[in-house]
Design an enzyme around this catalytic site. Sequence first.
Site, PDB file in Angstrom:
ATOM      1  N   GLU A  16      89.544  -4.500  56.418  1.00 15.89           N
ATOM      2  CA  GLU A  16      89.337  -3.900  55.049  1.00 15.89           C
ATOM      3  C   GLU A  16      90.689  -4.635  54.097  1.00 15.89           C
ATOM      4  OE1 GLU A  16      89.097   0.254  54.243  1.00 15.89           O
ATOM      5  OE2 GLU A  16      87.111   0.431  54.802  1.00 15.89           O
TER       6      GLU A  16
ATOM      7  N   CYS B 105      96.623  -4.618  49.151  1.00 13.59           N
ATOM      8  CA  CYS B 105      96.997  -3.732  50.208  1.00 13.59           C
ATOM      9  C   CYS B 105      96.277  -4.615  51.464  1.00 13.59           C
ATOM     10  CB  CYS B 105      96.317  -2.451  50.600  1.00 13.59           C
ATOM     11  SG  CYS B 105      96.549  -1.557  52.299  1.00 13.59           S
TER      12      CYS B 105
ATOM     13  N   CYS C 292      93.691  -1.037  65.566  1.00 15.92           N
ATOM     14  CA  CYS C 292      95.280  -0.686  65.334  1.00 15.92           C
ATOM     15  C   CYS C 292      95.637  -0.534  67.080  1.00 15.92           C
ATOM     16  CB  CYS C 292      95.334   0.437  64.795  1.00 15.92           C
ATOM     17  SG  CYS C 292      97.038   0.726  64.241  1.00 15.92           S
TER      18      CYS C 292
ATOM     19  N   CYS D 227      97.808   7.056  65.850  1.00 16.19           N
ATOM     20  CA  CYS D 227      98.177   8.040  64.725  1.00 16.19           C
ATOM     21  C   CYS D 227      97.027   9.060  64.717  1.00 16.19           C
ATOM     22  CB  CYS D 227      98.617   7.388  63.414  1.00 16.19           C
ATOM     23  SG  CYS D 227     100.049   6.208  63.646  1.00 16.19           S
TER      24      CYS D 227
ATOM     25  N   CYS E 249      94.766   8.947  61.315  1.00 19.93           N
ATOM     26  CA  CYS E 249      94.337   7.907  60.583  1.00 19.93           C
ATOM     27  C   CYS E 249      93.056   7.153  60.939  1.00 19.93           C
ATOM     28  CB  CYS E 249      95.343   6.734  61.042  1.00 19.93           C
ATOM     29  SG  CYS E 249      94.795   5.040  60.327  1.00 19.93           S
TER      30      CYS E 249
ATOM     31  N   GLU F 260      99.008  -2.335  62.962  1.00 13.70           N
ATOM     32  CA  GLU F 260     100.571  -2.102  62.827  1.00 13.70           C
ATOM     33  C   GLU F 260     101.175  -3.332  62.602  1.00 13.70           C
ATOM     34  OE1 GLU F 260     104.179  -1.962  62.944  1.00 13.70           O
ATOM     35  OE2 GLU F 260     103.385   0.136  63.086  1.00 13.70           O
TER      36      GLU F 260
ATOM     37  N   SER G 161     105.026  -2.177  56.012  1.00 17.55           N
ATOM     38  CA  SER G 161     104.872  -1.075  56.406  1.00 17.55           C
ATOM     39  C   SER G 161     104.727  -0.754  57.810  1.00 17.55           C
ATOM     40  CB  SER G 161     103.988   0.057  55.841  1.00 17.55           C
ATOM     41  OG  SER G 161     104.089   1.217  56.065  1.00 17.55           O
TER      42      SER G 161
ATOM     43  N   CYS H 185      92.631   2.335  52.898  1.00 15.35           N
ATOM     44  CA  CYS H 185      92.910   1.006  53.721  1.00 15.35           C
ATOM     45  C   CYS H 185      93.801   1.353  54.772  1.00 15.35           C
ATOM     46  CB  CYS H 185      93.633  -0.052  52.833  1.00 15.35           C
ATOM     47  SG  CYS H 185      93.667  -1.767  53.327  1.00 15.35           S
TER      48      CYS H 185
END
Length: 347
Positions: free
Chosen positions: A94, A107, A114, A118, A121, A166, A197, A339
């Site tokens: 996305e 974004c 990932c 987390c 998420c 990440e 980020s 996102c």
Amino acid sequence: MQIEKKDIRALSKDQLREFFVANNDKAFRGNQVYEWLWSKGAHSFDDMTNVAKPTRAMLENNFVINHIKVDTMQRSTDGTVKNAVRLHDGLVVESVLIPTDTRTTACVSSQVGCSLDCNFCATARLKRMRNLEPGEIYDQVIAIDKESRLYHNHPLSNIVFMGMGEPLMNYNNVIKAIDMITSSEGLGMSPKRIMVSTSGIPKMIKKMADDDVKFKLAVSLHSAIDEVRARIMPFSKNFPLKDLREALEYWYRKTKSKISYEYVVWKGINDDKASVDALVKFCKYVPCKVNLIEYNPIDDGEFQQASEESIMTYIKALENIGVVVKVRRSRGKDIDAACGQLANKEG
């Protein structure tokens, strides 16, 4: 047996020049093709109209251009645009266009799924399938830039790496993509308009500082108490806050660039006085600002948005020590434009 062709965008300009010389052509052909691939965003070799047909056929025989395809695009009533991006191997990521009155922010995703875990998420529930290539990251930005021009009448102004994945676990490809985005041969965007980020990987934060990167750094913090942070982000047990603090101090010493902390306040998890006090203390270590983020629940589980009163407690405490605080309200709610989980804000 058919040999899998290499994506031509994996080659540098020098490598392209060398390829043409090795195939009894002029080196400047490499410059032409490089410009078509990046500045002009060619999706096929046939798009390269100033390159002779036999040369295009030779490229077709040796390479592919693994461009993304925007599979579905959803537009929100608030102007937010969510893209489901299909990659050459059929996998989907996305990207989101987030507009405000003064700018538009892309974004973008850096991984399919990932690498981390987390608990709050949605992306973390998808196992990491693979890293995105530099061209696939770059293509997301190009697609959103076109949407920004079409729907908001101006070019893309900012980029945040807050989508799926990440970024620091795909460091080399992210850096290559940013190099092209900021290059005069690519989009020519200022690195100061780009924010990467991370969930907080100390050694990679130090590496970025050593590499003298010019973009901005955001850290998904969510708690400045190790035990609470480990509940929210289990992988962080391997990266205690003292190590993160040391890495961020190192970053600031080397770059003099202020850090942004991304922080969601959840009911019954980090909305107590101890959590507020811990964040206030953590913010004193390195010059920073804090983005308090409205949460989009992914189910009816333990992670639920905290009260406005709790948010105000954080704001007052942080402003009392001179920290700039912004509250990021969820965008694109009518199209579920999350996102990763932190892209429901502009950068």
